[in-house]
Scaffold this motif. Sequence first.
Motif, short mmCIF file in Angstrom:
data_model
loop_
_atom_site.label_atom_id
_atom_site.label_comp_id
_atom_site.label_asym_id
_atom_site.label_seq_id
_atom_site.Cartn_x
_atom_site.Cartn_y
_atom_site.Cartn_z
N GLN A 178 -78.17 8.62 44.08
CA GLN A 178 -78.09 7.25 44.58
C GLN A 178 -76.95 6.50 43.91
O GLN A 178 -76.68 6.67 42.72
CB GLN A 178 -79.42 6.52 44.29
N VAL A 195 -75.68 2.44 43.55
CA VAL A 195 -76.13 1.07 43.75
C VAL A 195 -75.03 0.11 43.33
O VAL A 195 -74.60 0.11 42.17
CB VAL A 195 -77.41 0.78 42.95
N GLU A 196 -74.59 -0.71 44.28
CA GLU A 196 -73.58 -1.73 43.99
C GLU A 196 -74.26 -3.02 43.57
O GLU A 196 -75.37 -3.34 44.04
CB GLU A 196 -72.70 -2.02 45.20
N SER A 197 -73.59 -3.78 42.74
CA SER A 197 -74.06 -5.10 42.37
C SER A 197 -72.85 -5.95 42.00
O SER A 197 -71.74 -5.44 41.82
CB SER A 197 -75.04 -5.03 41.19
N CYS A 206 -70.82 -0.27 40.29
CA CYS A 206 -71.37 0.83 41.08
C CYS A 206 -72.05 1.77 40.10
O CYS A 206 -71.37 2.49 39.35
CB CYS A 206 -70.26 1.54 41.84
N SER A 239 -77.32 7.06 39.93
CA SER A 239 -78.55 7.61 39.38
C SER A 239 -78.83 8.94 40.07
O SER A 239 -78.47 9.14 41.22
CB SER A 239 -79.73 6.65 39.58
N THR A 284 -71.07 4.44 35.47
CA THR A 284 -70.79 3.24 36.26
C THR A 284 -69.29 3.11 36.50
O THR A 284 -68.48 3.44 35.62
CB THR A 284 -71.31 1.98 35.54
N TYR A 313 -68.53 -1.50 49.51
CA TYR A 313 -69.30 -0.29 49.27
C TYR A 313 -68.58 0.58 48.24
O TYR A 313 -67.35 0.65 48.23
CB TYR A 313 -69.43 0.54 50.55
N GLY A 358 -73.19 3.82 48.57
CA GLY A 358 -74.16 2.81 48.21
C GLY A 358 -74.54 1.98 49.43
O GLY A 358 -74.03 2.21 50.53
N GLN A 359 -75.40 1.01 49.21
CA GLN A 359 -75.91 0.20 50.31
C GLN A 359 -75.02 -1.00 50.63
O GLN A 359 -75.19 -1.65 51.65
CB GLN A 359 -77.33 -0.30 49.98
N THR A 408 -72.58 -4.47 48.96
CA THR A 408 -72.83 -5.80 48.38
C THR A 408 -71.88 -6.79 49.05
O THR A 408 -70.70 -6.51 49.24
CB THR A 408 -72.66 -5.79 46.86
#
Length: 128
Positions: free
Chosen positions: A3, A5-7, A22, A25, A78, A95, A119-120, A122
């Motif tokens: 996975q 994950v962006e934030s 980014c 995991s 990251t 992304y 990723g999904q 942001t």
Amino acid sequence: QLQLVESGGGLVQPGGSLRLSCAASGFTLNYYSIGWFRQFPGKEREGVSCISSGGGSIKYADSVKGRFTISRDNANNTVYLQMNSLKPEDTAVYYCAATSDLFRFRLCVLSIGPYGYWGQGTQVTVSS
């Protein structure tokens, strides 16, 4: 489960800054080239920046050169995108994506094709 994950997205005024993260995991990013892409409404995703597994190859789209900086922290699994001097035209969903296909070449590319993990996204909105 692999996975990304962006934030770090959000609303910022023109001229402001944001730092996107980014985080991976389920796998280690050490052997992966990472790309940042963005998508405008009704448009296809476009490459913004990328970095090779070892960090020796970095690319930027012409539209962000001198304003965005990509970096990676393999110890923390990251990758970051520091975005400065943001413009309204930077407004998009951002992304991150990963590929191990380029590991042996020690490079990265700004095209979508090689990237198999995404990723999904942001949202970044630049507006006054």
